[in-house]
Scaffold this motif. Structure first.
Motif, short mmCIF file in Angstrom:
data_model
loop_
_atom_site.label_atom_id
_atom_site.label_comp_id
_atom_site.label_asym_id
_atom_site.label_seq_id
_atom_site.Cartn_x
_atom_site.Cartn_y
_atom_site.Cartn_z
N MET A 1 8.27 -3.58 6.46
CA MET A 1 6.92 -2.75 6.04
C MET A 1 6.13 -2.63 7.45
N LYS A 5 0.21 -0.68 6.83
CA LYS A 5 -0.04 -0.99 5.46
C LYS A 5 -0.98 -2.15 5.20
N SER A 9 -5.27 -3.77 -0.34
CA SER A 9 -4.70 -2.71 -1.14
C SER A 9 -5.30 -2.96 -2.63
N MET B 1 -0.35 6.52 0.13
CA MET B 1 0.06 5.01 -0.41
C MET B 1 -0.26 5.51 -1.94
N SER B 17 -2.73 -0.57 -4.96
CA SER B 17 -1.36 0.23 -4.63
C SER B 17 -0.32 -0.25 -5.54
N GLN B 18 0.66 0.62 -5.89
CA GLN B 18 1.49 0.55 -6.78
C GLN B 18 2.60 -0.47 -6.40
N ARG B 19 2.72 -0.69 -5.03
CA ARG B 19 3.80 -1.38 -4.52
C ARG B 19 3.19 -2.92 -5.11
N LYS B 22 3.32 -3.64 -8.74
CA LYS B 22 4.67 -3.79 -9.45
C LYS B 22 5.16 -5.21 -9.39
N ARG B 23 4.41 -5.85 -8.50
CA ARG B 23 4.72 -7.41 -8.38
C ARG B 23 4.41 -8.09 -9.93
N LYS B 28 4.28 -3.38 -13.92
CA LYS B 28 5.61 -2.61 -13.48
C LYS B 28 5.98 -1.85 -14.56
N GLN B 68 1.89 -10.78 -1.42
CA GLN B 68 2.49 -9.65 -1.48
C GLN B 68 3.88 -9.53 -1.12
N ASN B 69 4.07 -10.58 0.08
CA ASN B 69 5.19 -10.41 0.82
C ASN B 69 6.40 -11.69 0.50
#
Lengths: 478, 169
Positions: A1, A5, A9, B1, B17-19, B22-23, B28, B68-69
């Motif tokens: 990524m 970004k 968010s 985004m 954010s959808q990303r 979705k977690r 999701k 998130q990561n």
């Protein structure tokens, strides 16, 4: 990524004052309303039985969940059995989560009631006298009975023997046996028939342990009440849910055979600390008809196996067909190269499924020149953990390591340096020495995926954990 | 985004954010159902969570953002490994995150994490509750969790007796 970004968010666009979906004010829920599955999840994380006991005392809801968790843990404590538990004596000490213990000593001297659950005093078909659904029978002889002191406070239970003033144990099982999920027999003698008839009363049994159980006694003392003269030919296994079997030290081998005959097709975990460990292969297919017997795969569900001795027939005919993931071979001192050879051959046959391998073999002589070369090509794609005694030639160890392509942890047990310099141990110095040794012996090079090497002073899983060192792979420079 | 609107029970809307959304297993599937039912692929999904209030939802989203990561833990991790994943996820940030909360909030957070299927958060919150139970007496647990005894007659005494042999072993 991409770094762009990384902006926040989560964006709150309106605050809580917006139109409310529920008109009533938000009522905060209390802990008593926590759904059962979540409370189970929390209590299941407790690993101290005292804490679980406290939870039993909170209120009815918590008690019911705590009991369920306790029952689950009784069997679950078995499940994560770790091949690195190794040591022989370990099995005796392994009493799972609170098990009601009955000793024949108590029968003779009268029970000290306070030690036993109150429910025992008034047992009947509906109530469960075994609060954690587990029972440990200690030192019972052929005469199986409970004294009447058990019953004084309550009503007379069915099966109560008026003339003799006791309840027969078999009657207790007949009435309450279906509550049990775990049974431990310790230091006693039983007849296989007796065992069969006891197990038959416990259809929900999931785990069974035998330690120091001899073969003996006549089948129950009351023959007329006894159903079978012989274990019937076309029997079905008495407990269909039994998946965990542990046979401890000094247990009669005929009993072992019987148990395996009954349960081999359903076992998931089998530990045998008693030797010689005998498996009579020929008897297994008899249960099915002749045509099917050819395709019969014994031990087809076995995933965890701990055995003491190399035993040829077992190795060659049975185990290679089954999906064993956790294997522990405890052999003590290797005296003959042939032993090592057969073990290596055996382990290679399981290469596809093994996740955790534990070899407790002490090698007292130099055998590194005799490595069978044709096996270098067998790889173990799933193996994550490997435990072995630390007296192997480094070249032999590397022979293993290069084939373990996904290995993460290597455990070296019985390290003599850690063992004997217990008091004047300078950890930093020792660590440096070990690091240098592993570099020199090329362990990191032979196994790319290896992350950690643990050096243990004792056999893993011994009573009090001994000294141990953990050495991690150094980050590479490129 | 691509964004998604998540609305709490008391009407607060969060743009996420959808990303990130979705977690959460629940979000999701919600987003996916929205995609299937909607003709316009550009439309912004809107999800109402009727059981979670804004304060709690904000905390869940905050936690998701921080993590998130992280690699997504497979649902059956527990069975494979037995232990270890809970400790793995416990970072200093998590500890600071949980520190100021009272048990009432933690309870709501557990319910929310369970509802939204956020395994990591569920793990650390359950772990926190477990640590509040460890080493406490029955009365202390009752006080901490505001629970009342509903045992009748000699039931409580009986439980105590039953516990006694557990200790004797």
């Amino acid at each position: 990524m991409t770094p762009q970004k990384k902006v926040s968010s989560v964006l709150e666009v309106t605050n809580g004052a917006g139109p409310s979906l529920t008109n009533t004010a938000m009522v905060r829920k209390g802990w008593s309303e926590l759904p059962k599955e979540l409370l189970t999840m929390i209590l299941d994380k407790l690993d101290n039985r005292l804490d679980l006991n406290s939870c039993r005392g909170v209120n009815r809801y918590w008690k019911s969940v705590a009991i369920q968790v306790g029952i689950k843990q009784t069997v679950a404590l078995w499940k994560p059995w770790d091949p690195s538990e190794g040591a022989f004596q370990r099995t005796i000490a392994l009493l799972p989560y609170p098990t009601l213990k009955l000793k024949s000593f108590d029968v003779r001297t009268g029970f000290q009631q306070a030690y036993y659950p109150v429910a025992f005093n008034k047992f009947e078909r509906t109530s469960n006298p075994f609060p954690t659904n587990s029972l440990c029978l200690t030192s019972f002889g052929p005469l199986e009975c409970l004294p009447k002191t058990y019953l004084e406070n309550g009503r007379v239970a069915p099966g109560y023997h008026k003339q003799r003033n006791y309840i027969e144990l078999s009657n207790l099982f007949q009435i309450c046996g279906h509550h049990l999920t775990y049974l431990h027999l310790f230091n006693m003698k039983v007849h296989p028939l007796q065992l069969y008839s006891v197990l038959e009363q416990m259809p929900n049994l999931e785990a069974l342990t035998l330690t120091t159980v001899g073969m003996g006694g006549s089948p129950w003392s009351y023959k007329e009440e006894y159903k079978y003269k012989n274990v019937p030919k076309n029997y079905s296994p008495p407990c269909t849910k039994l998946t965990h079997l542990r046979i401890g030290n000094r247990t009669n081998s005929s009993l072992q055979e019987k148990l395996l005959e009954w349960f081999e097709s359903q076992l998931i975990s089998f530990e045998c600390d008693s030797h010689p460990c005998r498996f009579i292969v020929k008897n297994f297919p008899d249960r099915n008809n002749e045509e099917e017997s050819e395709y019969y795969v014994p031990f087809r569900k076995l995933e965890r196996l701990k055995i003491l001795l190399a035993w040829d027939e077992f190795y060659h005919d049975i185990v290679p067909f089954v999906p064993i993931k956790y294997l522990s071979v405890v052999l003590g001192q290797l005296v003959d190269y042939k032993d090592l050879e057969s073990i290596l051959e055996y382990v290679d046959k399981l290469s596809g499924t093994l996740v955790h391998l534990h070899l407790y073999l002490e090698i007292q002589y130099n055998i590194h020149e005799q490595i069978p070369l044709q096996r270098v090509y067998v790889v173990f794609p799933k193996l994550k953990k490997f435990a072995i005694t630390d007296d192997w030639e480094s070249s032999l160890l590397c022979y293993f390591l290069q084939r373990f392509t996904k290995l993460e942890t290597l455990q070296l047990m019985n390290n003599s340096e850690l063992k004997h310099n217990h008091d004047n141990l300078d950890e930093g110095e020792l660590r440096e020495k070990m690091e240098k040794r592993f570099e020199d012996e090329n362990y990191w090079v032979f196994c790319n995926s290896l992350k950690t090497i643990e050096v243990h002073a004792d056999t893993l899983g011994s009573e009090k954990p001994g000294k141990f060192l953990m050495i991690n792979r150094k980050p590479t420079l490129f | 985004m691509a964004l998604v609107r998540v609305i709490s029970s008391d009407g607060a809307a969060f743009l996420v954010s959808q990303r990130l959304a979705k977690r959460s297993g629940k979000l999701k599937t919600e987003i996916e159902t929205f995609r299937k039912s909607s003709d316009n692929s550009e439309a912004q999904p809107e999800i109402r969570i009727v059981t979670i209030r804004a304060e709690i939802l904000r905390l869940v989203l905050q936690w998701l953002q921080q993590h998130q990561n992280d690699p997504v833990l497979p649902a059956n991790q527990n069975e494979q490994d037995g232990r270890g994943d809970a400790e793995m996820g416990q970072s200093q940030w998590d500890r600071d995150f949980l520190a100021p909360m009272d048990l009432g909030i933690v309870m709501e957070l557990i319910l929310a994490a369970n509802h939204l299927e956020v395994k990591g958060l569920l793990d650390i919150t359950c772990k926190l509750v477990e640590s509040k139970i460890t080493g406490r007496t029955v009365d202390e647990i009752r006080t901490a969790f505001k629970l009342k005894s509903d045992f009748k007659g000699n039931e409580e005494e009986q439980t105590r007796l039953e516990n006694r042999w557990c200790v004797e072993n």
